[in-house]
Design a protein around this motif. Structure first.
Motif, PDB file in Angstrom:
ATOM      1  N   UNK A  97       0.910  -1.354   0.032  1.00 54.18           N
ATOM      2  CA  UNK A  97      -0.079   0.041   0.097  1.00 54.18           C
ATOM      3  C   UNK A  97       0.935   1.215   0.022  1.00 54.18           C
ATOM      4  N   UNK A  98       0.388   2.410  -0.525  1.00 55.17           N
ATOM      5  CA  UNK A  98       0.834   3.410  -0.354  1.00 55.17           C
ATOM      6  C   UNK A  98       0.757   4.434   0.983  1.00 55.17           C
ATOM      7  N   UNK A  99       1.979   4.947   1.193  1.00 53.85           N
ATOM      8  CA  UNK A  99       1.584   5.897   2.340  1.00 53.85           C
ATOM      9  C   UNK A  99       0.864   7.080   2.018  1.00 53.85           C
ATOM     10  N   UNK A 134       5.430   3.988  -2.510  1.00 52.59           N
ATOM     11  CA  UNK A 134       4.678   5.182  -2.979  1.00 52.59           C
ATOM     12  C   UNK A 134       3.802   5.939  -2.014  1.00 52.59           C
ATOM     13  N   UNK A 135       3.411   6.936  -2.438  1.00 49.75           N
ATOM     14  CA  UNK A 135       2.594   8.017  -1.526  1.00 49.75           C
ATOM     15  C   UNK A 135       1.334   8.290  -2.316  1.00 49.75           C
ATOM     16  N   UNK A 136       0.331   8.396  -1.737  1.00 46.08           N
ATOM     17  CA  UNK A 136      -1.049   9.111  -2.188  1.00 46.08           C
ATOM     18  C   UNK A 136      -1.413  10.179  -1.331  1.00 46.08           C
ATOM     19  N   UNK A 174       2.226   9.010  -6.171  1.00 47.54           N
ATOM     20  CA  UNK A 174       3.660   9.184  -6.707  1.00 47.54           C
ATOM     21  C   UNK A 174       4.305   7.967  -6.346  1.00 47.54           C
ATOM     22  N   UNK A 175       5.217   7.486  -7.222  1.00 44.62           N
ATOM     23  CA  UNK A 175       6.253   6.487  -6.880  1.00 44.62           C
ATOM     24  C   UNK A 175       7.477   6.924  -6.521  1.00 44.62           C
ATOM     25  N   UNK A 176       7.853   6.394  -5.294  1.00 42.32           N
ATOM     26  CA  UNK A 176       9.036   7.118  -4.682  1.00 42.32           C
ATOM     27  C   UNK A 176      10.312   6.067  -5.221  1.00 42.32           C
TER      28      UNK A 176
END
Length: 187
Positions: A97-99, A134-136, A174-176
């Motif tokens: 999951x994305x942060x 990733x972050x959302x 955004x993919x980190x």
């Protein structure tokens, strides 16, 4: 003059709330109607869980609060303490999951001076350090230009209805970049 960034504490809550109200009421002009600005207050604001988790930051310039924002390892995507129906305190799994980037606000006097970018960079570094790839975030219409410039891509358009007034939002991701330890493992 230079900006300093620090982790927000419970003592900062009054100043944070004041900044958020000012930012909502001022920076959304030109993006939302007056009715939508009023309605947006119901879906925006401070989630004090971020303060308790020590994942919420403040940017100051010579003691003046220039902006705030944070990230979360919890599933709640947006909304403040008063947005009970939006809250999901479950911890996210960094492997799948994305942060979340949450509650980004800039004082109107400091808009377009790099405050938001500074906070985003800190949030992304902190999330990556905890293993997130990733972050959302849920972007407001006024926040979207910053997020797009920082590499976030829209993944879903959302309309939050507040007493019959539509508040448009966009979920962005955004993919980190891989952390330095991951790059070493891969080389």
């Amino acid at each position: 003059m230079s900006f300093t960034l620090r982790t927000a504490t419970e003592e900062d809550l009054p100043a944070l709330r004041e900044l958020m109200a000012l930012a909502i009421d001022t920076l959304q002009h030109g993006f939302l109607s007056p009715e939508q600005i009023v309605a947006s207050r119901a879906v925006m604001g401070l989630d004090t869980q971020l303060i308790a988790d020590r994942t919420y930051f403040m940017v100051e310039e010579e003691g003046a609060l220039a902006g705030c924002g944070g990230w979360s390892r919890r599933a709640t995507l947006y909304g403040g303490d008063h947005s009970v129906s939006l809250r999901e305190p479950r911890l996210l799994d960094p492997a799948t999951e994305a942060a979340r980037v949450r509650a980004m606000y800039t004082h109107p006097s400091f808009a377009r001076r790099g405050v938001g970018r500074m906070i985003l960079d800190q949030c992304e570094r902190a999330a990556a350090a905890e293993g997130f790839d990733a972050v959302e975030l849920m972007g407001t219409m006024s926040g979207q230009p910053l997020y797009a410039a920082a590499g976030y891509r829209p993944i879903e358009e959302v309309t939050d209805m507040v007493d019959g007034v539509p508040v448009p939002l966009v979920r962005m991701r955004k993919e980190l970049e891989a952390s330095s330890s991951q790059r070493k493992l891969g080389s």
